[in-house]
Design an enzyme around this catalytic site. Structure first.
Site, PDB file in Angstrom:
ATOM      1  N   HIS A 323       0.782  -1.238  -0.006  1.00  0.00           N
ATOM      2  CA  HIS A 323      -0.165   0.080  -0.012  1.00  0.00           C
ATOM      3  C   HIS A 323       0.752   1.323  -0.250  1.00  0.00           C
ATOM      4  O   HIS A 323       2.027   1.266   0.271  1.00  0.00           O
ATOM      5  CB  HIS A 323      -0.809   0.221   1.331  1.00  0.00           C
ATOM      6  CG  HIS A 323      -0.202   0.344   2.433  1.00  0.00           C
ATOM      7  ND1 HIS A 323       0.237   1.231   3.176  1.00  0.00           N
ATOM      8  CD2 HIS A 323       0.025  -0.896   3.607  1.00  0.00           C
ATOM      9  CE1 HIS A 323       0.792   1.082   4.072  1.00  0.00           C
ATOM     10  NE2 HIS A 323       0.688  -0.148   4.363  1.00  0.00           N
ATOM     11  N   CYS A 341       3.604  -4.676   6.738  1.00  0.00           N
ATOM     12  CA  CYS A 341       2.915  -4.444   5.327  1.00  0.00           C
ATOM     13  C   CYS A 341       4.200  -3.819   4.491  1.00  0.00           C
ATOM     14  O   CYS A 341       5.408  -3.434   5.060  1.00  0.00           O
ATOM     15  CB  CYS A 341       2.051  -3.259   5.255  1.00  0.00           C
ATOM     16  SG  CYS A 341       0.412  -3.711   5.828  1.00  0.00           S
TER      17      CYS A 341
END
Length: 394
Positions: A323, A341
């Site tokens: 992301h 992440c």
């Protein structure tokens, strides 16, 4: 003497003539028609998949009635020669049938009757045919080359019995295998990524199938999906870059910052801040998505976060995303600072978001921590030899 001889010969001739006349005069009796029912009269616990049939020998059918306990007639039709009749649908679960047939033969009409009962399950079990993102498959859906088929049963099943009636075919043909996570969930994949353009057809022919402990399959299903282009992203912690390939061609290189590493116990829960090494696949995309670390045990008052993130591509069931995060661009390409992440720039994230589809591959290499587990979306991280041992023997 001559006269006596002539009389004797006439006597023999007359006797022979009378004997032959007597044999030729016996009529052949007419054959009665014979009616056979299948299932046979009095049958119990008949297979729900069976049709009802009536067969006539030495005659033809004039009429057939096959009635269930509610008075409903089982639809069916005779063959062109009217010597057999077959129901147009299976007998089904939990029925008591009364059948009556009339047949015409040389001896006239005969009537036959029979009753039978079909198996009555203690419970009916359904299966959902899904991809790794747990969304049910729809006809002609397109997935990436890392597509994994998930068969999710709503109750525990006899694995061997269920697997015998789960059929996967591919065009072009490849060898694949089932891996059972538990008695509810089976995953199917081949040894290597699918070839672009492959059509995968899944048939779950479970209606009427005994699945253990009085449970039976609810219905049959069939669905086909298509494999799209080969999209493979390789995130290497040695370079802290994500290289994205389209059908083998490098199309973009994106600096990234991955999990900062280390572990912690918060509220009695073990947490890892590594981006686990292994082969992930794209599960879904959200723009934006609310990321809340409390969902995996890290509240905001213990260093957690709750924030809205744009262009987020989810690759694990426990919350790992690729992301955008502008605030870590200083670290992208040189330092790992995330909770797990893969952070990339807003421009790269928008491009990647539009590029990928569910089933596309994201390989994470050279990071620390435990290897990616299958429950996290790590089907392709399981070595093929281990995958085969996870299947149910035929």
């Amino acid at each position: 003497m001559a006269l006596g001889r002539r009389r004797l010969l006439i006597g023999f001739a007359g006797a022979g003539g009378l004997a032959m006349a007597g044999c030729a005069g016996e009529p052949t009796p007419p054959k009665p028609a014979t009616i056979r029912f299948d299932p046979p009269p009095g049958a119990h616990d008949v297979d729900a998949r069976s049709p009802g049939t009536v067969t006539v020998t030495d005659g033809t059918l004039r009429s057939v009635e096959w009635i269930d306990e509610t008075g409903r007639s089982l639809p069916g039709a005779p063959a062109p020669d009217h010597r057999t009749w077959t129901s147009a649908e299976p007998l089904g679960y939990g029925h008591t049938y009364t059948a009556r047939a009339v047949a015409q033969g040389e001896a006239g009409d005969v009537t036959g009757t029979a009753t039978c009962t079909t198996v009555r399950p203690q419970q009916l079990i359904d299966v959902s045919l899904r991809s790794a993102n747990l969304v049910e498959l729809a006809e002609n859906d397109t997935y990436g080359v890392g597509f994994v088929l998930v068969a999710q049963f709503d109750e525990p099943v006899d694995r061997a019995a269920a697997e015998r009636h789960l059929k996967v075919t591919t065009q072009p043909a490849v060898t694949g295998a089932w891996y059972w996570l538990d008695d509810h969930n089976a995953h199917w994949r081949p040894e290597r990524y699918h070839a672009p353009g492959t059509r995968i057809t899944i048939e779950a022919d479970l209606f009427g199938v005994a699945l253990g402990e009085g449970r039976y399959g609810l219905r049959n299903q069939r669905v086909s999906v298509i494999i799209g282009p080969a999209h493979v992203a390789i995130a290497d912690d040695d370079t802290k870059q994500i290289e994205v390939y389209d059908n083998g061609n490098l199309v973009r290189t994106m600096p990234t910052s991955m999990g900062k590493g280390g572990t912690s116990v918060v509220g009695g829960r073990y947490l890892s801040f590594w981006t686990r090494p292994g082969i992930y696949t794209v599960l879904d995309q959200n723009d934006p998505v609310i990321m809340d670390s409390a969902t995996y045990g890290l509240p905001t008052n213990s260093g957690g976060y709750r924030t809205s993130i744009n262009h987020a591509v989810r690759i694990s069931h426990d919350g790992i995303f690729v992301h955008e995060l502008a605030s870590t661009m200083w670290a992208q390409g040189n330092t790992n600072v995330s909770h797990g992440c893969l952070n990339i720039s807003p421009n790269d994230a928008a491009w990647f978001y539009d590029f990928v589809i569910p089933g596309d591959v994201v390989e994470v290499r050279n990071t620390g921590g435990d290897p990616l587990d299958i429950w996290q979306n790590g089907d392709w991280s399981v070595p093929w030899s281990d995958w085969l041992r996870g299947g149910t023997p035929a």
